[in-house]
Design a protein around this motif. Structure first.
Motif, PDB file in Angstrom:
ATOM      1  N   GLU A  65       1.006  -1.273   0.139  1.00 42.74           N
ATOM      2  CA  GLU A  65       0.005   0.032  -0.119  1.00 42.74           C
ATOM      3  C   GLU A  65       0.788   1.298   0.046  1.00 42.74           C
ATOM      4  O   GLU A  65       0.684   2.192  -0.524  1.00 42.74           O
ATOM      5  CB  GLU A  65      -1.064   0.051   1.302  1.00 42.74           C
ATOM      6  CG  GLU A  65      -1.606   1.121   1.699  1.00 42.74           C
ATOM      7  CD  GLU A  65      -2.405   1.873   0.251  1.00 42.74           C
ATOM      8  OE1 GLU A  65      -2.724   2.841   0.379  1.00 42.74           O
ATOM      9  OE2 GLU A  65      -3.125   0.725  -0.217  1.00 42.74           O
TER      10      GLU A  65
ATOM     11  N   SER B  52       0.863   4.329  -2.705  1.00 43.62           N
ATOM     12  CA  SER B  52       0.299   5.709  -2.445  1.00 43.62           C
ATOM     13  C   SER B  52       1.601   6.552  -2.942  1.00 43.62           C
ATOM     14  O   SER B  52       1.454   7.731  -3.364  1.00 43.62           O
ATOM     15  CB  SER B  52       0.388   5.731  -1.108  1.00 43.62           C
ATOM     16  OG  SER B  52      -1.002   4.862  -0.429  1.00 43.62           O
TER      17      SER B  52
ATOM     18  N   VAL C 283       1.018   7.310  -6.612  1.00 41.15           N
ATOM     19  CA  VAL C 283       0.028   8.447  -6.503  1.00 41.15           C
ATOM     20  C   VAL C 283       0.147   9.744  -6.322  1.00 41.15           C
ATOM     21  O   VAL C 283       0.140  10.824  -6.985  1.00 41.15           O
ATOM     22  CB  VAL C 283      -1.146   7.796  -5.750  1.00 41.15           C
ATOM     23  CG1 VAL C 283      -2.300   9.052  -5.923  1.00 41.15           C
ATOM     24  CG2 VAL C 283      -1.839   6.440  -6.386  1.00 41.15           C
TER      25      VAL C 283
ATOM     26  N   ILE D 138      -5.891  -0.681  -9.039  1.00 35.56           N
ATOM     27  CA  ILE D 138      -5.747   0.151  -7.913  1.00 35.56           C
ATOM     28  C   ILE D 138      -5.460   1.516  -8.363  1.00 35.56           C
ATOM     29  O   ILE D 138      -5.738   2.636  -8.092  1.00 35.56           O
ATOM     30  CB  ILE D 138      -4.855  -0.486  -6.904  1.00 35.56           C
ATOM     31  CG1 ILE D 138      -5.513  -1.585  -6.358  1.00 35.56           C
ATOM     32  CG2 ILE D 138      -4.804   0.612  -5.897  1.00 35.56           C
ATOM     33  CD1 ILE D 138      -5.049  -2.336  -5.165  1.00 35.56           C
TER      34      ILE D 138
ATOM     35  N   GLU E 138      -7.837   3.495 -10.419  1.00 29.11           N
ATOM     36  CA  GLU E 138      -8.631   4.416  -9.773  1.00 29.11           C
ATOM     37  C   GLU E 138      -8.173   5.415  -9.240  1.00 29.11           C
ATOM     38  O   GLU E 138      -8.769   6.625  -9.136  1.00 29.11           O
ATOM     39  CB  GLU E 138      -9.441   3.384  -8.657  1.00 29.11           C
ATOM     40  CG  GLU E 138     -10.357   4.028  -7.819  1.00 29.11           C
ATOM     41  CD  GLU E 138     -10.804   3.397  -6.859  1.00 29.11           C
ATOM     42  OE1 GLU E 138     -11.815   3.686  -6.150  1.00 29.11           O
ATOM     43  OE2 GLU E 138     -10.094   2.219  -6.499  1.00 29.11           O
ATOM     44  N   ARG E 139      -7.134   5.262  -8.478  1.00 24.86           N
ATOM     45  CA  ARG E 139      -6.485   6.407  -7.442  1.00 24.86           C
ATOM     46  C   ARG E 139      -6.001   7.440  -8.348  1.00 24.86           C
ATOM     47  O   ARG E 139      -5.994   8.834  -8.097  1.00 24.86           O
ATOM     48  CB  ARG E 139      -5.505   6.076  -6.761  1.00 24.86           C
ATOM     49  CG  ARG E 139      -6.156   5.166  -5.725  1.00 24.86           C
ATOM     50  CD  ARG E 139      -5.198   4.516  -4.753  1.00 24.86           C
ATOM     51  NE  ARG E 139      -5.570   3.465  -3.731  1.00 24.86           N
ATOM     52  CZ  ARG E 139      -4.787   2.861  -2.773  1.00 24.86           C
ATOM     53  NH1 ARG E 139      -3.629   3.277  -2.551  1.00 24.86           N
ATOM     54  NH2 ARG E 139      -5.159   2.147  -1.888  1.00 24.86           N
TER      55      ARG E 139
ATOM     56  N   ALA F 215     -13.064   0.152  -6.078  1.00 29.02           N
ATOM     57  CA  ALA F 215     -11.579  -0.259  -5.516  1.00 29.02           C
ATOM     58  C   ALA F 215     -11.883  -1.814  -5.105  1.00 29.02           C
ATOM     59  O   ALA F 215     -12.815  -2.287  -4.414  1.00 29.02           O
ATOM     60  CB  ALA F 215     -11.697   0.437  -4.065  1.00 29.02           C
TER      61      ALA F 215
END
Length: 400
Positions: A117, A121, A124, A176, A179-180, A398
């Motif tokens: 994760e 992050s 992104v 993922i 989407e982000r 998600a």
């Protein structure tokens, strides 16, 4: 404009005109009409949309007969951007490029050691910070590509064989990140992306069939076959570490790294050199440097590595028949190794492919992710729902 009302035929026309301008620009309307076969009325409508929406701009005029000239058009390069990131076990190289492939912002930072994760992050955040650094709206990023040291199974949409980054195994990374980030994100193996980079800007430019072999801590290969990346059923095409060369593939001690890698990886080179009586504790770079100093143990060590690499190239050539083999990575880029591989190849095959060293170095993977994103952008430009404003796009749910 309500893009949901744009008919498919108009999407195709818009893409055709944009691709032609990308390939031929600067170009006039008349020349575009001649090349595409579009009527004057259709061309006027298309240009009205492309100019009003900021995709095309006048950059000059043709030099025709006396008193007559026509405006020439080119794309507005930063109207759309692409994102690329080469993710390694220790660092991430990321960049944004415009529609011409010019990098407008880039960054390098340490890969979050927590993986999973946290790395997602990080990607992104990098996308957003690069847009800010370039002074452009993040909504302009239309496509992204992330290169990962692992394999991406397109059927399951999940990553497999990701030993260097924790908690990414089995993760639906594409869904993922798409989407982000608010744009379509593609996932590729890092060595495949390096091969793509070589095709775009490196030693693979102009070749339809070649392979890129990265040799360092381990060994991997990216395959360009008929100008396309060869992925395989599970995204694992090119995992030549497991070739039954140099070691017994039925020996369970080779299962983790693969038979070939246990013979040519950095640990194997150090072990072999020391087993020949060489000075203990040297790095692979030190061992390579000792060749020119007359260290026979170093010469024997690298010679054995070259023979195994030559045997691997023989096996690869029997399957994909590359025109050229490009060596890269911290070990693969050493001229001492290239010289010995070139000498060994004619001893094991009648018509060896040309072998050379990458000139892109560690940037090959980053360039490959950008090139892959540009290809997808050109293919899908104005195609719904990707072209529609973000608030109109269907965003995938998600993953659980």
């Amino acid at each position: 404009m309500d893009f949901s009302s744009v008919p498919m035929s108009r999407q195709i026309t818009l893409r055709t005109v944009m691709r032609t301008v990308m390939d031929r620009g600067p170009i006039s309307r008349a020349e575009l009409a001649r090349i595409t076969g579009l009527s004057k009325q259709t061309m006027s409508e298309v240009f009205r949309f492309l100019e009003d929406d900021g995709w095309l701009e006048v950059t000059g005029r043709t030099q025709g007969a006396v008193g007559r000239s026509a405006a020439t058009y080119e794309i507005t390069p930063n109207r759309a951007l692409v994102f690329g990131a080469d993710v390694g076990g220790t660092k991430i190289q990321a960049a944004l490029a415009d529609m011409n492939g010019k990098i407008v912002a880039e960054s390098v930072e340490a890969t979050d050691p927590r993986g999973g994760e946290h790395v997602m992050s990080q990607l992104v955040s990098l996308n957003a910070s690069l847009a800010e650094k370039a002074g452009l709206a993040p909504e302009r990023v239309m496509v992204g590509t992330v290169g990962i040291p692992g394999a991406y199974n397109r059927k399951t949409g999940k990553l497999i064989m990701v030993p260097n980054i924790p908690d990414l195994e089995g993760v639906p990374l594409q869904a993922i990140l798409t989407e982000r980030m608010g744009c379509m994100v593609h996932i590729g193996n890092d060595v495949n992306m390096a091969a793509k980079g070589e095709q775009w800007l490196g030693e693979g430019k102009g070749f339809s069939n070649f392979v890129f072999i990265a040799l360092g801590t381990g060994i991997g290969m990216g395959i360009i076959n008929e100008r396309q990346i060869l992925n395989g059923a599970r995204g694992a095409a090119g995992e030549i570490a497991t070739l039954p060369i140099g070691a017994d593939p039925f020996d369970s001690r080779t299962f983790h790294s693969g038979a070939l890698e246990t013979m040519v990886g950095s640990a194997a080179i150090r072990d072999r050199y020391e087993s020949y009586g060489g000075t203990p504790g040297l790095s692979v770079r030190d061992i390579m440097d000792r060749i020119d100093a007359g260290d026979e143990r170093a010469r024997a060590t690298v010679g054995e590595v070259a023979r195994n690499i030559a045997a691997a190239i023989l096996a690869v050539s029997a399957i994909v028949d590359p025109e050229r083999v490009i060596l890269g990575g911290s070990i693969g880029a050493r001229p001492e190794l290239l010289e010995r591989v070139r000498a060994a190849l004619p001893l094991c095959m009648p018509s060896p492919p040309e072998c050379t060293i990458s000139q892109l170095g560690s940037r090959a993977g980053l360039y490959g992710t950008l090139a892959n994103s540009i290809d997808h952008m050109r293919e899908n430009l104005f195609e719904l729902p990707r072209y529609a404003p973000l608030e109109m796009q269907a965003v995938p749910e998600a993953p659980k």
